[in-house]
Design a protein around this motif. Structure first.
Motif, mmCIF file in Angstrom:
data_model
loop_
_atom_site.group_PDB
_atom_site.id
_atom_site.type_symbol
_atom_site.label_atom_id
_atom_site.label_comp_id
_atom_site.label_asym_id
_atom_site.label_seq_id
_atom_site.Cartn_x
_atom_site.Cartn_y
_atom_site.Cartn_z
ATOM 1 N N ALA A 177 -0.804 -6.333 -11.507
ATOM 2 C CA ALA A 177 -1.369 -5.021 -12.383
ATOM 3 C C ALA A 177 -2.418 -4.312 -11.491
ATOM 4 N N GLY A 178 -3.333 -5.220 -11.091
ATOM 5 C CA GLY A 178 -4.637 -5.003 -10.381
ATOM 6 C C GLY A 178 -3.926 -4.187 -8.824
ATOM 7 N N LEU A 179 -3.403 -4.865 -8.358
ATOM 8 C CA LEU A 179 -2.657 -4.412 -6.970
ATOM 9 C C LEU A 179 -1.838 -3.219 -7.008
ATOM 10 N N LEU A 180 -1.192 -3.057 -8.480
ATOM 11 C CA LEU A 180 -0.508 -1.970 -8.441
ATOM 12 C C LEU A 180 -1.379 -0.690 -8.731
ATOM 13 N N MET A 181 -2.550 -0.904 -9.533
ATOM 14 C CA MET A 181 -3.315 0.168 -9.569
ATOM 15 C C MET A 181 -3.926 0.703 -8.429
ATOM 16 N N ILE A 182 -4.250 -0.373 -7.699
ATOM 17 C CA ILE A 182 -4.821 0.105 -6.130
ATOM 18 C C ILE A 182 -3.811 0.730 -5.409
ATOM 19 N N TYR A 183 -2.447 0.231 -5.221
ATOM 20 C CA TYR A 183 -1.469 0.979 -4.588
ATOM 21 C C TYR A 183 -1.142 2.402 -5.027
ATOM 22 N N PHE A 184 -1.030 2.559 -6.204
ATOM 23 C CA PHE A 184 -0.735 3.969 -6.775
ATOM 24 C C PHE A 184 -1.946 4.917 -7.009
ATOM 25 N N GLY A 185 -3.032 4.283 -6.769
ATOM 26 C CA GLY A 185 -4.319 5.081 -6.922
ATOM 27 C C GLY A 185 -5.019 5.431 -5.614
ATOM 28 N N LEU A 186 -4.528 4.874 -4.546
ATOM 29 C CA LEU A 186 -5.148 5.218 -3.319
ATOM 30 C C LEU A 186 -4.908 6.561 -2.708
ATOM 31 N N ASP A 187 -5.688 7.279 -2.237
ATOM 32 C CA ASP A 187 -5.763 8.648 -1.387
ATOM 33 C C ASP A 187 -4.870 8.480 -0.157
ATOM 34 N N ARG A 188 -3.892 9.249 -0.127
ATOM 35 C CA ARG A 188 -2.940 9.172 1.073
ATOM 36 C C ARG A 188 -3.282 10.090 1.928
ATOM 37 N N SER A 189 -4.559 10.711 2.014
ATOM 38 C CA SER A 189 -4.915 11.857 2.932
ATOM 39 C C SER A 189 -5.295 11.334 4.486
ATOM 40 N N THR A 190 -5.662 9.924 4.414
ATOM 41 C CA THR A 190 -6.216 9.483 5.556
ATOM 42 C C THR A 190 -5.121 8.270 6.231
ATOM 43 N N ARG A 191 -5.023 8.111 7.671
ATOM 44 C CA ARG A 191 -4.245 7.035 8.141
ATOM 45 C C ARG A 191 -4.800 5.723 7.531
ATOM 46 N N GLN A 192 -6.205 5.603 7.291
ATOM 47 C CA GLN A 192 -6.681 4.271 6.842
ATOM 48 C C GLN A 192 -6.241 3.947 5.456
ATOM 49 N N SER A 193 -6.343 4.984 4.622
ATOM 50 C CA SER A 193 -5.922 4.692 3.206
ATOM 51 C C SER A 193 -4.437 4.198 3.263
ATOM 52 N N ARG A 194 -3.653 5.004 4.132
ATOM 53 C CA ARG A 194 -2.310 4.678 4.219
ATOM 54 C C ARG A 194 -1.797 3.190 4.825
ATOM 55 N N ASN A 195 -2.791 2.693 5.660
ATOM 56 C CA ASN A 195 -2.822 1.343 6.214
ATOM 57 C C ASN A 195 -3.299 0.519 5.062
ATOM 58 N N TRP A 196 -4.268 0.600 4.264
ATOM 59 C CA TRP A 196 -4.458 -0.212 3.055
ATOM 60 C C TRP A 196 -3.669 -0.181 2.124
ATOM 61 N N SER A 197 -2.766 0.857 1.766
ATOM 62 C CA SER A 197 -1.651 0.808 1.036
ATOM 63 C C SER A 197 -0.659 -0.234 1.409
ATOM 64 N N ARG A 198 -0.376 -0.241 2.781
ATOM 65 C CA ARG A 198 0.417 -1.429 3.275
ATOM 66 C C ARG A 198 -0.223 -2.829 3.068
ATOM 67 N N VAL A 199 -1.483 -2.856 3.100
ATOM 68 C CA VAL A 199 -2.082 -4.204 3.007
ATOM 69 C C VAL A 199 -1.758 -4.614 1.586
ATOM 70 N N VAL A 200 -2.070 -3.669 0.547
ATOM 71 C CA VAL A 200 -1.883 -4.019 -0.807
ATOM 72 C C VAL A 200 -0.172 -4.549 -0.940
ATOM 73 N N LEU A 201 0.608 -4.050 -0.402
ATOM 74 C CA LEU A 201 2.131 -4.324 -0.551
ATOM 75 C C LEU A 201 2.147 -5.802 0.065
ATOM 76 N N ILE A 202 1.439 -6.018 1.063
ATOM 77 C CA ILE A 202 1.688 -7.228 1.846
ATOM 78 C C ILE A 202 1.177 -8.142 0.818
ATOM 79 N N CYS A 203 0.058 -7.975 0.184
ATOM 80 C CA CYS A 203 -0.713 -9.004 -1.075
ATOM 81 C C CYS A 203 0.292 -9.072 -2.232
ATOM 82 N N LEU A 204 1.005 -8.096 -2.348
ATOM 83 C CA LEU A 204 1.922 -8.267 -3.320
ATOM 84 C C LEU A 204 3.184 -9.266 -3.209
ATOM 85 N N GLY A 205 3.395 -9.117 -1.899
ATOM 86 C CA GLY A 205 4.583 -9.889 -1.357
ATOM 87 C C GLY A 205 4.118 -11.245 -1.232
ATOM 88 N N LEU A 206 2.710 -11.698 -0.816
ATOM 89 C CA LEU A 206 2.440 -12.820 -0.541
ATOM 90 C C LEU A 206 2.260 -13.468 -2.019
#
Length: 293
Positions: free
Chosen positions: A16-45
């Motif tokens: 639930a915490g990882l999902l909050m981060i993923y759907f709450g991240l600002d997608r306006s920058t490349r760095q934030s989009r990269n962080w969203s992929r990191v969150v998905l990786i953590c969810l997969g792990l």
């Protein structure tokens, strides 16, 4: 404290915490989009590790929660992909179950047939409730009254005053040996509500849950209201698992999920600035999904 409840709670709500981060991240920058992929990786792990430990419901609920929210907020998921995921879980499930029960099983079974057998065995508590009702004292309203007390943290641990959860109760009736080994067969939301209220109770219980989820979807997916998105993230797994659980395990997550979601929404409300930012982030995420489709 030696109580394992806080550790268990943390593991259960980590997705639930990882999902909050993923759907709450600002997608306006490349760095934030990269962080969203990191969150998905953590969810997969998280899913891989918990599966490796022999736990099936935690990774399953985490993945279903992500699919449900992604499908509602970002874009519709292809039905072929959904069917492939479901078939994969049907194959993986018996392997995980055999891993978990390796010490007590001399002839573990694998394959799709074993997965279907696991699915069918989920009906055992429901059938037991129906078969046992005429011959034993029904639980009636006791699980519901105890679930209300259980809402207050640390006030009720499920065994006070001789009370046992209906999941434990039905295991004792169907498989006493498993109960002695603290191995449960699961519960049945349908059987529990039927035991207490009859057919009308079953219809009323699931109608109420359907209305609750429909209101949450409208407010979260169409109106982009932050409290509703948070509420779904915090409670969807518990509502989904309720089919194999009992009211004792459902009521507290729903009540506290609503309280936390409302508090966060109120905190984000001053001058509407944070609300506006959240709405922009969800809109950008939805636009990102449309562009990638």
């Amino acid at each position: 404290s030696t109580s394992p409840r806080f550790g268990t709670l943390g593991i259960t709500y980590l997705p639930a915490g990882l999902l909050m981060i993923y759907f709450g991240l600002d997608r306006s920058t490349r760095q934030s989009r990269n962080w969203s992929r990191v969150v998905l990786i953590c969810l997969g792990l998280y899913a891989i590790i918990t599966l490796g430990l022999g736990t099936r419901y935690l990774p399953l609920l985490a993945i279903f929660s992500f699919i449900y929210l992604y499908n509602g907020i970002v874009r519709r998921i292809n039905m072929f992909i959904l069917a492939t995921c479901l078939l994969s879980f049907m194959i993986v499930t018996p392997f995980v179950g055999s891993l978990r029960n390796a010490n007590s099983s001399t002839n573990p079974s694998f394959g799709i047939a074993a997965g279907l057998s696991d699915v069918v065995s989920a009906y055992r508590p429901y059938i037991a409730f129906l078969d046992l009702q005429p011959t034993i004292q029904p639980l009636g309203l006791v699980p519901y009254s105890q679930a209300l007390i259980h809402i207050v943290p640390l006030l009720h641990n499920g065994t006070d005053n001789g009370f046992i959860r209906s999941t434990v109760y039905i295991t004792q009736q169907v498989s006493p040996i498993s109960a002695e080994l603290n191995i449960g067969i699961g519960g049945s939301a349908v059987g529990e509500s039927y035991d207490a209220f009859g057919i009308g109770g079953v219809v009323g219980t699931f109608t109420a849950l359907g209305v609750l989820m429909a209101v949450g979807e409208i407010c979260a997916f169409e109106r982009r209201q932050i409290w509703a998105v948070l509420f779904i993230i915090l409670t969807f797994s518990s509502i989904l698992f309720y089919l194999r659980d009992d009211i004792f395990g459902l009521l507290r997550p729903i009540v506290w999920g609503l309280i936390i979601a409302v508090i966060v929404a109120k905190w984000a409300n001053p001058e509407k600035k944070r609300i506006a930012k959240w709405d922009r982030q969800l809109t950008a995420l939805s636009q990102e999904g449309r562009n990638s489709s």
